[in-house]
Design a protein around this motif. Structure first.
Motif, short mmCIF file in Angstrom:
data_model
loop_
_atom_site.label_atom_id
_atom_site.label_comp_id
_atom_site.label_asym_id
_atom_site.label_seq_id
_atom_site.Cartn_x
_atom_site.Cartn_y
_atom_site.Cartn_z
N GLU A 178 0.89 -1.37 -0.66
CA GLU A 178 0.13 0.10 -0.10
C GLU A 178 1.03 0.68 -0.16
N PHE A 179 1.65 1.54 0.47
CA PHE A 179 3.08 2.54 0.54
C PHE A 179 4.10 2.21 -0.09
N SER A 180 3.89 1.83 -1.03
CA SER A 180 5.84 1.46 -1.94
C SER A 180 5.05 2.21 -3.11
N TYR A 181 5.16 3.54 -2.24
CA TYR A 181 5.74 4.91 -3.63
C TYR A 181 6.24 5.63 -2.72
N ASN A 182 6.56 6.79 -3.37
CA ASN A 182 7.48 7.98 -3.60
C ASN A 182 6.75 9.27 -2.97
N LEU A 183 6.86 9.78 -2.56
CA LEU A 183 5.98 11.54 -2.12
C LEU A 183 7.10 12.76 -1.84
N ALA A 184 6.62 13.13 -2.38
CA ALA A 184 7.82 14.63 -3.04
C ALA A 184 6.97 15.96 -2.90
N LEU A 185 7.07 17.27 -2.34
CA LEU A 185 6.61 18.35 -2.08
C LEU A 185 7.58 19.09 -2.45
N TYR A 186 7.25 20.14 -3.56
CA TYR A 186 7.65 20.65 -4.68
C TYR A 186 7.16 22.72 -4.49
N GLY A 187 8.24 23.58 -3.94
CA GLY A 187 7.24 24.46 -3.35
C GLY A 187 7.44 24.77 -1.68
N THR A 188 7.11 25.78 -1.13
CA THR A 188 6.76 26.08 -0.20
C THR A 188 5.28 26.40 0.11
N PRO A 189 4.82 25.56 0.85
CA PRO A 189 3.30 25.29 1.04
C PRO A 189 2.57 27.40 1.41
N ASP A 190 1.58 27.55 0.64
CA ASP A 190 1.81 29.34 0.52
C ASP A 190 0.02 29.29 -0.51
N PRO A 191 -0.37 30.09 0.75
CA PRO A 191 -2.09 30.56 -0.27
C PRO A 191 -1.79 30.35 -1.12
N ARG A 192 -1.36 31.79 -1.95
CA ARG A 192 -1.07 31.88 -3.14
C ARG A 192 -0.04 31.55 -3.77
N HIS A 202 3.74 2.12 -8.03
CA HIS A 202 2.97 0.85 -8.97
C HIS A 202 2.37 1.21 -9.38
N HIS A 203 1.29 1.67 -10.65
CA HIS A 203 -0.23 1.72 -10.95
C HIS A 203 -1.12 2.99 -10.41
N CYS A 204 0.69 3.98 -9.49
CA CYS A 204 -0.12 5.48 -9.11
C CYS A 204 0.33 6.75 -9.52
N ALA A 205 0.42 7.60 -10.28
CA ALA A 205 0.76 8.68 -10.29
C ALA A 205 0.24 9.69 -10.50
N VAL A 206 0.47 10.69 -9.25
CA VAL A 206 -0.37 11.88 -9.42
C VAL A 206 0.48 13.13 -8.89
N ASN A 207 0.74 14.05 -9.98
CA ASN A 207 1.32 15.44 -9.81
C ASN A 207 0.24 16.48 -9.52
N CYS A 208 0.22 17.80 -8.16
CA CYS A 208 -1.28 18.20 -8.18
C CYS A 208 -0.53 19.71 -7.85
N LEU A 209 -0.45 20.63 -8.72
CA LEU A 209 -0.06 22.39 -8.41
C LEU A 209 -1.23 23.05 -7.57
N VAL A 210 -0.97 23.90 -6.63
CA VAL A 210 -2.02 24.51 -6.42
C VAL A 210 -1.08 26.25 -7.08
N VAL A 211 -2.01 27.35 -7.38
CA VAL A 211 -0.98 29.14 -7.08
C VAL A 211 -2.38 29.71 -7.55
N GLU A 212 -2.43 31.14 -7.05
CA GLU A 212 -4.11 31.63 -6.82
C GLU A 212 -4.52 31.03 -6.65
N GLY A 213 -4.86 30.27 -5.54
CA GLY A 213 -5.83 29.41 -5.77
C GLY A 213 -6.41 28.41 -7.33
N ARG A 214 -5.86 28.26 -7.98
CA ARG A 214 -5.86 27.57 -8.96
C ARG A 214 -5.75 25.75 -8.81
#
Length: 419
Positions: A178-192, A202-214
């Motif tokens: 269940e946890f044979s996955y890598n997790l990374a953060l990009y940038g500093t968590p920030d409201p804007r 394996h079989h799961c890759a998700v890339n998520c970015l937020v900026v200006e509420g989008r």
């Protein structure tokens, strides 16, 4: 058919399983690189690609200017940034200095492009979750949950649970869990300001970015072999891609015979008419998978605008299946964007199109690539595609995978604002 995959189990002592059983992720990563092996050939081909300067997937090699303008989210369409920041801060608080340094990268780092969907660890980006304490694993999942829609989190976590189940079935729990996955953060968590996270394995890759509420949520790879859990604590989890399969078939059924002929670019999953290389040893028929960030993918098949109103709606609903990981607000914005480019959307198909058939399809526009492909066996023993082994890929062409077009615009504005 439920349980069909059990007809295709390797013997416990089969070399495919026995020679890697008991290895940890790092030992297997070294084993996978051996010249002459199947995995070694894939790694050799993929490794150089991620360092290429990113510009994005296109249909003809030319980026369209102005396709992804950065503006603050419309009221009611904001991403859940406050909850995401809180979850990311909780995760960072659970790490020591070394862990925080390891998980964190600049917002425009090339490491975004190291994600991959096979089980072998090609790049050890961020933190390997199955080697972390339980608290870190829980807070990593909490970040994913805070970012995605409820059904999106359920689907993403479902891929991880099925991966763990597969590991139990074939006796490879150290590599498939269940946890044979890598997790990374990009940038500093920030409201804007732009920042995001990446989960892959394996079989799961998700890339998520937020900026200006989008929110930009791509590339996304979700897959399963088998697409069910029929034993244990999570028994009953199954058919997680049923909507993507069924809507693809409905779209084909809503076409005229002549339109279907145009949509079907190859009649067979491995077709003598295919050019050399059309079926990749790892991606099979997928064109927009891992390390294909700059690929030129010409449109094929039938133009959706030429189809009936019913078929056009099925195409929009099919796109909706792929973007349902987004929370309600960002999903509304993404759906509107996809609909605005419906006249430039194309749909193509490979294989049969009756219920129970195996097939590949691609829905493609200037702002969306959505692919589904039935695959051959990897940890189960079959050499033709089966309905219970599904791979899906979501991309944002013309430069906004990883939210990169938005990040560049943000950085340009910040530079202009400096005295």
């Amino acid at each position: 058919m439920p349980g069909e995959y059990r007809q295709h189990l390797f013997p416990h002592d089969h070399p495919r399983l026995a020679e890697i059983r008991g290895l940890d992720p790092y030992a297997y990563g070294e084993f996978a690189r051996k010249p002459g092996t199947f995995t070694g050939g894939l790694i050799e081909g993929w490794t150089p690609l991620y360092k290429n300067d990113f510009h994005g997937i296109t249909e003809n090699g030319t980026l369209r200017a102005g396709l992804h303008p950065l503006a603050p989210a419309e009221p009611g369409e904001e991403a859940p940034v406050a909850a995401m920041v809180a979850a990311a801060d909780d995760l960072l608080a659970a790490l020591d200095d070394e862990g925080r340094a390891r998980v964190s990268h600049p917002v425009d780092a090339v490491e975004w492009q190291t994600w991959a969907n096979p089980e072998f660890m090609q790049f050890d980006t961020g933190l390997r979750l199955d080697l972390q304490p339980q608290l870190v694993r829980e807070r990593a999942l909490a970040l994913v949950r805070a970012s995605l829609s409820p059904e999106g989190y359920e689907l993403t976590h479902g891929m991880m649970l099925i991966n763990g189940f597969l590991g139990e079935v074939v006796g490879l729990e150290t590599l498939l869990n269940e946890f044979s996955y890598n997790l990374a953060l990009y940038g500093t968590p920030d409201p804007r300001a732009p920042w995001g996270w990446q989960l892959y394995g394996h079989h799961c890759a998700v890339n998520c970015l937020v900026v200006e509420g989008r929110m930009a949520l791509s590339p996304v790879f979700l897959g399963a072999e088998p697409d069910e859990i029929d034993a244990g604590a999570h028994a009953g989890l199954r058919d997680l891609f049923a909507d993507r399969v069924e809507l693809g078939l409905r779209l084909m059924a809503a076409m005229t015979e002549e339109q279907r002929r145009r949509a079907v670019v190859y009649e067979h999953m491995v077709d003598p008419a295919m050019p050399e290389g059309r079926v990749h040893p790892g991606d099979e028929r997928h064109l927009a998978g891992a390390f294909q960030d700059n690929r030129v993918i010409p449109v094929e098949g039938v133009r959706v605008a030429d189809l009936s109103a019913e078929a056009r709606q099925h195409a929009l609903d099919l796109a909706g299946c792929f973007v349902k990981l987004l929370p309600e607000g960002p999903r509304a914005a993404r759906t509107r964007e996809i609909a605005a480019h419906l006249d430039e959307t194309w749909f193509c198909w490979i294989g049969g199109h009756r219920p129970g058939d195996v097939f590949y399809y691609r829905l493609q526009s200037p702002v969306l690539i959505a692919e589904l492909d039935h695959h051959c066996g990897v940890f189960l023993d079959y050499d033709t595609p089966k309905p219970f082994h599904v791979h899906t890929v979501l991309r944002t062409p013309h430069g906004n995978d990883y939210g990169r077009a938005w990040v560049r615009q943000w950085q340009e504005r910040q530079g202009q604002e400096q005295p």
